[in-house]
Design a protein around this motif. Structure first.
Motif, PDB file in Angstrom:
ATOM      1  N   LEU A  57       0.846  -1.166   0.000  1.00 37.18           N
ATOM      2  CA  LEU A  57       0.000   0.000   0.000  1.00 37.18           C
ATOM      3  C   LEU A  57       0.889   1.225   0.000  1.00 37.18           C
ATOM      4  O   LEU A  57       1.581   1.498   0.969  1.00 37.18           O
TER       5      LEU A  57
ATOM      6  N   ASP B 143      -4.608   4.233  11.918  1.00 40.65           N
ATOM      7  CA  ASP B 143      -4.336   3.070  11.077  1.00 40.65           C
ATOM      8  C   ASP B 143      -4.148   1.788  11.879  1.00 40.65           C
ATOM      9  O   ASP B 143      -3.886   0.732  11.283  1.00 40.65           O
TER      10      ASP B 143
ATOM     11  N   ARG C 168       3.325  -0.995   5.428  1.00 37.50           N
ATOM     12  CA  ARG C 168       2.547  -0.816   4.199  1.00 37.50           C
ATOM     13  C   ARG C 168       2.612  -2.041   3.296  1.00 37.50           C
ATOM     14  O   ARG C 168       1.742  -2.247   2.454  1.00 37.50           O
TER      15      ARG C 168
ATOM     16  N   LEU D 112       1.001  -7.138   3.929  1.00 32.76           N
ATOM     17  CA  LEU D 112       0.200  -8.218   3.357  1.00 32.76           C
ATOM     18  C   LEU D 112       1.065  -9.447   3.128  1.00 32.76           C
ATOM     19  O   LEU D 112       0.650 -10.582   3.374  1.00 32.76           O
TER      20      LEU D 112
ATOM     21  N   PRO E 153      -5.146  -0.542   7.105  1.00 32.84           N
ATOM     22  CA  PRO E 153      -5.343  -0.470   5.650  1.00 32.84           C
ATOM     23  C   PRO E 153      -4.975  -1.767   4.931  1.00 32.84           C
ATOM     24  O   PRO E 153      -5.502  -2.039   3.850  1.00 32.84           O
ATOM     25  N   VAL E 154      -4.094  -2.576   5.503  1.00 35.06           N
ATOM     26  CA  VAL E 154      -3.788  -3.893   4.932  1.00 35.06           C
ATOM     27  C   VAL E 154      -4.820  -4.916   5.385  1.00 35.06           C
ATOM     28  O   VAL E 154      -5.403  -5.640   4.579  1.00 35.06           O
TER      29      VAL E 154
ATOM     30  N   GLU F 112      -7.800  -4.647   6.455  1.00 33.25           N
ATOM     31  CA  GLU F 112      -9.156  -4.422   5.962  1.00 33.25           C
ATOM     32  C   GLU F 112      -9.240  -4.417   4.438  1.00 33.25           C
ATOM     33  O   GLU F 112     -10.326  -4.221   3.882  1.00 33.25           O
ATOM     34  N   SER F 113      -8.130  -4.630   3.768  1.00 31.36           N
ATOM     35  CA  SER F 113      -8.118  -4.607   2.310  1.00 31.36           C
ATOM     36  C   SER F 113      -8.781  -5.852   1.739  1.00 31.36           C
ATOM     37  O   SER F 113      -8.832  -6.915   2.373  1.00 31.36           O
TER      38      SER F 113
ATOM     39  N   GLU G 241      -7.619  -7.622  -0.614  1.00 29.96           N
ATOM     40  CA  GLU G 241      -6.582  -8.635  -0.829  1.00 29.96           C
ATOM     41  C   GLU G 241      -6.391  -9.500   0.410  1.00 29.96           C
ATOM     42  O   GLU G 241      -6.295 -10.717   0.319  1.00 29.96           O
TER      43      GLU G 241
ATOM     44  N   GLN H  42      -8.581  -9.932   2.911  1.00 30.94           N
ATOM     45  CA  GLN H  42      -9.810 -10.650   3.214  1.00 30.94           C
ATOM     46  C   GLN H  42     -10.018 -11.856   2.301  1.00 30.94           C
ATOM     47  O   GLN H  42     -10.824 -12.741   2.610  1.00 30.94           O
TER      48      GLN H  42
END
Length: 440
Positions: free
Chosen positions: A28, A134, A345, A348, A362-363, A365-366, A368, A370
């Protein structure tokens, strides 16, 4: 030492990153990332304790970080546990440790942050593309000491429940979608284990009887049990503690789990089908993926079962800290903060490969993340993880879980009944309370 990480072994890239074909390439981008402002050749020294299979993932990420940023990252891995923390304390006390270190967040207070660590300014993180919102609030709050920020969380890792889908299907304990049935209460879960044991002929679940602290703390906290330490004593709810210990006793006494099993045997019991489930850390996903690739093991993962009304589980976070410096070079400091930001960032890949749940929302909940399997099935662990008590001798690789774990090993083996074990862990706790904090 209870439940240290498994050795890395000969794991292929495919085995490490199974779950998403694109995980290694997804990061991200932080719109305020400062990478472009760093000159080539800046050196950042990093210390970590990731000697297990998740260390292979971090090494890969470090290579990507250097290729992308031009920063020369000199990473050193020390032996997990006490050797690492001893080295960190000694280096930081002289002001000549690494620029950044990866620790267990539960050990933050034991590192005497105000004297051995350098505080991190929130503005530094914002400039590097990170914001306080975050991160999960409870985890973010654990990163502070005396109202100053000393750590940045990388992940949540915890005790979870693996299950062999082939065995569990034969036992009739899967939902139509192939996930494990959700149970409520000790008796419902024991019924599930009995059904699985009927299939395996040996155990319902495998678990590490030398690491009983993890089960105890999960089941004690599921009852809202608190263990609060003072200068001269502690507060422990005897009834709730006995409930947790009695669960261990009954599980082993009925043969639903092994009486004696170390870390290696615990994993092997699951791999060879002696147990249809296993309670171990999420980081063992790399081992089981490798076994699946080599010999076949159709498994998935779920959160800790509901024994006492919820799915709380014992766990921790890996977090980045800045060991104390006598003085900072401005460019090295900026590159160090950028390293922290880049790792979050791009976490993942950390989640996909190492099985940890990224702390960076942000990772997590992305879309990708999930879509990752089986990670998404236990991603709720981030809201259920229970840190060890806040005292200098608790936390990952500390004396409290190690020494009371030896008593719980006696519960599983049948040598200690629950009442004897309760008296024993209270004696251990008082002995530790009476010791001076070696960092003070």
């Amino acid at each position: 030492m209870p439940n240290p990480p498994s050795p890395p072994g000969a794991l292929s890239r495919r085995a490490l990153l199974t779950g998403t074909a694109a995980a290694a390439g997804i990061g991200l981008a932080g719109c305020d990332s400062i990478t472009g402002g760093l000159s080539g050749g800046t050196t950042v020294k990093q210390w970590n304790l990731l000697a297990g299979s998740d260390g292979a993932i971090m090494t890969s990420m470090h290579e990507e970080f250097m290729a992308e940023t031009g920063v020369n990252l000199r990473a050193t891995t020390f032996t997990w546990g006490t050797p690492f923390y001893t080295k960190l304390v000694m280096g930081a006390s002289g002001g000549n440790a690494a620029d950044v270190a990866t620790i267990h967040l539960s050990r933050l207070d034991s590192l005497s942050p105000s004297t051995l660590l350098d505080a991190i300014e929130v503005d530094e993180l914002v400039d590097a593309g990170l914001n306080p919102e975050d991160f999960p609030t409870e985890i973010w709050d654990r990163c502070f000491s005396d109202d100053r920020l000393y750590a940045v969380p990388l992940d949540t890792h915890a005790l979870v429940n693996y299950y062999n889908r082939t065995i569990c299907e034969q036992a009739g304990v899967l939902n139509p979608d192939g996930t494990l049935l959700e149970t409520h209460g000790v008796e419902e879960y024991f019924d599930l284990l009995r059904a699985v044991k009927d299939v395996t002929g040996e155990y319902g679940t495998s678990l590490d009887t030398n690491a009983g602290w993890r089960q105890f703390w999960a089941w004690y906290r599921q009852q809202d049990g608190e263990w609060i330490f003072h200068d001269d004593g502690f507060e422990l709810d005897d009834d709730k503690a006995l409930n947790a210990i009695d669960t261990m006793w009954r599980m082993a006494d009925e043969g639903l789990c092994p009486r004696i099993s170390d870390g290696g045997a615990t994993a092997a019991n699951f791999e060879n089908g002696a147990g249809g489930l296993v309670q171990v850390g999420n980081w063992e996903i790399t081992r089981f993926r490798a076994f699946n690739e080599a010999q076949g093991l159709d498994f998935s993962m779920a959160e800790m079962p509901d024994f006492f009304g919820n799915r709380r589980t014992q766990g921790d976070c890996h977090a980045f800290v800045l060991p104390r410096h006598n003085s900072w070079d401005d460019e090295v400091r900026a590159a160090t903060v950028e390293y922290v930001s880049w790792m979050l960032r791009h976490s993942l890949e950390w989640g996909a490969g190492a099985g940890h749940t990224p702390a960076y929302l942000p990772v997590t909940e992305s879309a990708e993340f999930q879509e990752l399997e089986p990670n998404a099935e236990y991603s709720g662990v981030v809201d259920n993880v229970q840190f060890d008590p806040k005292v200098w001798f608790a936390g990952s690789a500390a004396r409290l879980p190690d020494e009371v774990g030896q008593i719980f090993a006696g519960v599983y083996s049948g040598a200690n009944d629950p009442e004897t074990a309760l008296a024993g862990i209270k004696d251990v706790a008082q002995t530790l309370v009476d010791l001076p904090n070696p960092i003070d």
